[in-house]
Design an enzyme around this catalytic site. Structure first.
Site, PDB file in Angstrom:
ATOM      1  N   ARG A 165       0.855  -1.193   0.000  1.00  0.00           N
ATOM      2  CA  ARG A 165       0.000   0.000   0.000  1.00  0.00           C
ATOM      3  C   ARG A 165       0.887   1.238   0.000  1.00  0.00           C
ATOM      4  O   ARG A 165       0.624   2.225  -0.672  1.00  0.00           O
ATOM      5  CB  ARG A 165      -0.956   0.026   1.202  1.00  0.00           C
ATOM      6  CG  ARG A 165      -1.640   1.386   1.367  1.00  0.00           C
ATOM      7  CD  ARG A 165      -2.891   1.392   2.245  1.00  0.00           C
ATOM      8  NE  ARG A 165      -2.814   0.521   3.396  1.00  0.00           N
ATOM      9  CZ  ARG A 165      -2.036   0.739   4.477  1.00  0.00           C
ATOM     10  NH1 ARG A 165      -1.260   1.800   4.541  1.00  0.00           N
ATOM     11  NH2 ARG A 165      -2.039  -0.124   5.469  1.00  0.00           N
ATOM     12  N   TYR A 216     -16.973  16.493 -15.389  1.00  0.00           N
ATOM     13  CA  TYR A 216     -17.261  15.061 -15.483  1.00  0.00           C
ATOM     14  C   TYR A 216     -18.308  14.711 -14.413  1.00  0.00           C
ATOM     15  O   TYR A 216     -18.194  15.157 -13.260  1.00  0.00           O
ATOM     16  CB  TYR A 216     -15.961  14.281 -15.267  1.00  0.00           C
ATOM     17  CG  TYR A 216     -16.158  12.788 -15.183  1.00  0.00           C
ATOM     18  CD1 TYR A 216     -16.472  12.039 -16.312  1.00  0.00           C
ATOM     19  CD2 TYR A 216     -16.037  12.125 -13.973  1.00  0.00           C
ATOM     20  CE1 TYR A 216     -16.656  10.684 -16.240  1.00  0.00           C
ATOM     21  CE2 TYR A 216     -16.217  10.749 -13.887  1.00  0.00           C
ATOM     22  CZ  TYR A 216     -16.538  10.034 -15.024  1.00  0.00           C
ATOM     23  OH  TYR A 216     -16.719   8.688 -14.929  1.00  0.00           O
ATOM     24  N   ASP A 276      -7.951  18.687 -14.630  1.00  0.00           N
ATOM     25  CA  ASP A 276      -8.224  17.314 -15.042  1.00  0.00           C
ATOM     26  C   ASP A 276      -7.795  17.214 -16.507  1.00  0.00           C
ATOM     27  O   ASP A 276      -8.446  17.765 -17.389  1.00  0.00           O
ATOM     28  CB  ASP A 276      -9.722  17.020 -14.862  1.00  0.00           C
ATOM     29  CG  ASP A 276     -10.088  15.585 -15.210  1.00  0.00           C
ATOM     30  OD1 ASP A 276      -9.372  14.966 -16.036  1.00  0.00           O
ATOM     31  OD2 ASP A 276     -11.096  15.082 -14.691  1.00  0.00           O
ATOM     32  N   LYS A 289      -8.701   6.147 -19.276  1.00  0.00           N
ATOM     33  CA  LYS A 289      -9.002   6.657 -20.614  1.00  0.00           C
ATOM     34  C   LYS A 289      -7.762   6.588 -21.519  1.00  0.00           C
ATOM     35  O   LYS A 289      -7.277   5.524 -21.775  1.00  0.00           O
ATOM     36  CB  LYS A 289      -9.577   8.070 -20.491  1.00  0.00           C
ATOM     37  CG  LYS A 289     -10.599   8.230 -19.346  1.00  0.00           C
ATOM     38  CD  LYS A 289     -11.871   7.417 -19.547  1.00  0.00           C
ATOM     39  CE  LYS A 289     -12.746   7.319 -18.291  1.00  0.00           C
ATOM     40  NZ  LYS A 289     -13.106   8.589 -17.670  1.00  0.00           N
TER      41      LYS A 289
HETATM   42  C1  LIG Z   1     -13.549   9.010 -16.365  1.00  0.00           C
HETATM   43  C2  LIG Z   1     -13.220  10.353 -15.898  1.00  0.00           C
HETATM   44  C3  LIG Z   1     -12.955  10.610 -14.548  1.00  0.00           C
HETATM   45  C4  LIG Z   1     -13.106   9.552 -13.472  1.00  0.00           C
HETATM   46  O1  LIG Z   1     -12.180   8.528 -13.619  1.00  0.00           O
HETATM   47  P1  LIG Z   1     -12.437   7.000 -13.210  1.00  0.00           P
HETATM   48  O2  LIG Z   1     -11.184   6.325 -13.611  1.00  0.00           O
HETATM   49  O3  LIG Z   1     -13.654   6.524 -13.938  1.00  0.00           O
HETATM   50  O4  LIG Z   1     -12.666   6.980 -11.728  1.00  0.00           O
HETATM   51  C5  LIG Z   1     -12.596  11.888 -14.191  1.00  0.00           C
HETATM   52  N1  LIG Z   1     -12.503  12.880 -15.101  1.00  0.00           N
HETATM   53  C6  LIG Z   1     -12.746  12.668 -16.398  1.00  0.00           C
HETATM   54  C7  LIG Z   1     -12.624  13.789 -17.371  1.00  0.00           C
HETATM   55  C8  LIG Z   1     -13.109  11.412 -16.852  1.00  0.00           C
HETATM   56  O5  LIG Z   1     -13.371  11.216 -18.152  1.00  0.00           O
END
Ligand SMILES: *Cc1c(COP(=O)(O)O)cnc(C)c1O
Length: 392
Positions: free
Chosen positions: A62, A115, A187, A212
């Site tokens: 961890r 998001y 982000d 992603k």
């Molecule tokens: C998918 C996404 C998230 C969240 O991520 P997870 O891996 O699904 O927890 C946050 N911001 C954006 C822009 C996203 O597309």
């Protein structure tokens, strides 16, 4: 964490280009066998040579795991940061960040097309702990300034945003945040560090859903934070261990593997998206195309300034309203109907009923006739043919 595992920032990799770092940063040959790819250290604990005698500094996975460390070093290098931290999901990374930065009574500005999961984290989880937030169009610097309060500790930005592909001027908001004594959080999921480097533009924290483009193959869920400030890096690492939502070794390995092709994938995503946008622009059933590469997009100039190219996400609206949009999604064959984005395979979805159903009725509601594409890296001709038949 000992200093030897603390990632060096751009200075540590000076002179190397992104494509090289993507493949080599953190990817040192295994000292035991010479394996050129970091092994999946699927292990929880480590033998000590006498009490406190750690080999290589690892004691419990961890706190740190060699496969995760490899990824974290790679992330830091790609974003030009001092420290990268890998989490079990993008939202786990966000949660760790928010609970590190914020205390009851603090205020955060979030984008009006955040998001959905980020919005939910603020509206349903963090707000219960006494953190306040307001929603602003972060593409409008004056609107962000107007939303500042004495208690504002962070300005949260997504650019390009989801699903409306809005663009925020990172450098301009970095100045606003600095003046207000707040942290600018970006982000960077939609752009990836190949297309956009928020830390270099003045941001304090970069957030990723590695699920992603970073992973890129729709086979892993993961998240990341990258920062430059050494104190913030220490605090986040402390909380990462204290809260425990770390990326597992296999997940870290999958993302590390995905990142090696990030540059070539992003080039192809952008090229294919450009071809698709051209077709949609001239299609009689399409009423509006949202893509920052279009000169008429309100954020085009800023996107051109802060991004290398415009990425693989495209949204558009069709005549006939919600039912017509849903029908187009249902008719697509090569474009898989599904949520998420950023994989090699193209996806299509209806945000109003799928990814953004949870923000219906809120300030973040999206148009009912909106369709979102995550344009993959298949043949552009095949993708165009599929969209044409889906549009009928
Ligand atoms: C998918 C996404 C998230 C969240 O991520 P997870 O891996 O699904 O927890 C946050 N911001 C954006 C822009 C996203 O597309």
């Amino acid at each position: 964490m000992s200093d030897e595992r603390t990632t060096e920032g751009p200075g540590g990799h000076s002179g190397q280009s992104f494509e090289t770092l993507a493949i080599h940063a953190g990817n040192t040959a295994d000292p035991l066998t010479g394996a050129v790819v970091p092994p999946i250290y699927q292990v929880s604990t480590y033998k000590q040579d006498g009490v406190g005698g750690l080999r290589g500094g690892y004691e419990y996975s961890r706190s740190a795991n060699p496969t995760r460390t490899a990824l974290e070093e790679n992330l830091a290098a790609l974003e030009g940061g001092r420290r990268g931290l890998a989490f079990a999901s993008g939202l786990a990374a966000e949660d760790c960040l928010l609970r590190t930065l914020l205390s009851p009574g603090d205020h955060v500005i979030i984008p009006n097309d955040a998001y959905g999961g980020t919005f939910r984290l603020f509206a349903k989880v963090v707000s219960r702990w006494g953190v306040e937030f307001s929603v602003a169009d972060t593409g409008d610097v004056a609107a962000v300034r107007a939303a500042l309060t004495e208690k504002t500790k962070a300005i949260w930005v997504e650019t390009p945003s989801n699903p409306l592909l809005g663009i925020t001027d990172i450098a301009a908001l970095a100045t606003v945040a600095q003046g207000a004594g707040a942290k600018l959080v970006v982000d960077n999921t939609f752009a990836s560090p190949y297309l956009q480097q928020p830390l270099a533009l003045g941001a304090d924290v970069v957030v990723h859903s590695m699920t992603k483009y970073m992973g890129g193959h729709s086979d892993v869920v993961g998240g990341a934070l990258v920062v430059n400030d050494p104190d913030l890096a220490e605090e986040l690492a402390y909380h990462q261990n204290a809260m425990g939502a770390v990326a597992g070794p296999f997940d870290a390995w999958l993302v590390l593997r995905g990142i090696k092709t990030l540059a070539v994938r992003m080039d192809r995503h952008s090229e294919n998206a450009t071809r698709i946008v051209e077709m949609l622009k001239s299609h009689p059933r399409v009423t509006r195309v949202l893509y920052p590469g279009l000169p008429e997009h309100p954020g085009h100039e800023i996107a051109a300034k802060q991004m290398k190219s415009f990425g693989g996400m495209v949204s558009f609206q069709v005549e006939g309203g919600e039912e017509a949009a849903v029908e187009v999604c249902n008719r697509a064959r090569l474009f898989t109907l599904g949520e998420s984005l950023g994989g090699v395979e193209s996806l299509i979805e209806h945000p109003g009923r799928m990814t953004h159903a949870s923000v219906a009725g809120s300030a973040l509601e999206v148009p009912a006739d909106l369709i979102r594409l995550s344009v993959g890296i298949e043949s552009a001709d095949d993708l165009l043919a599929d969209l044409r038949q889906a549009l009928g």
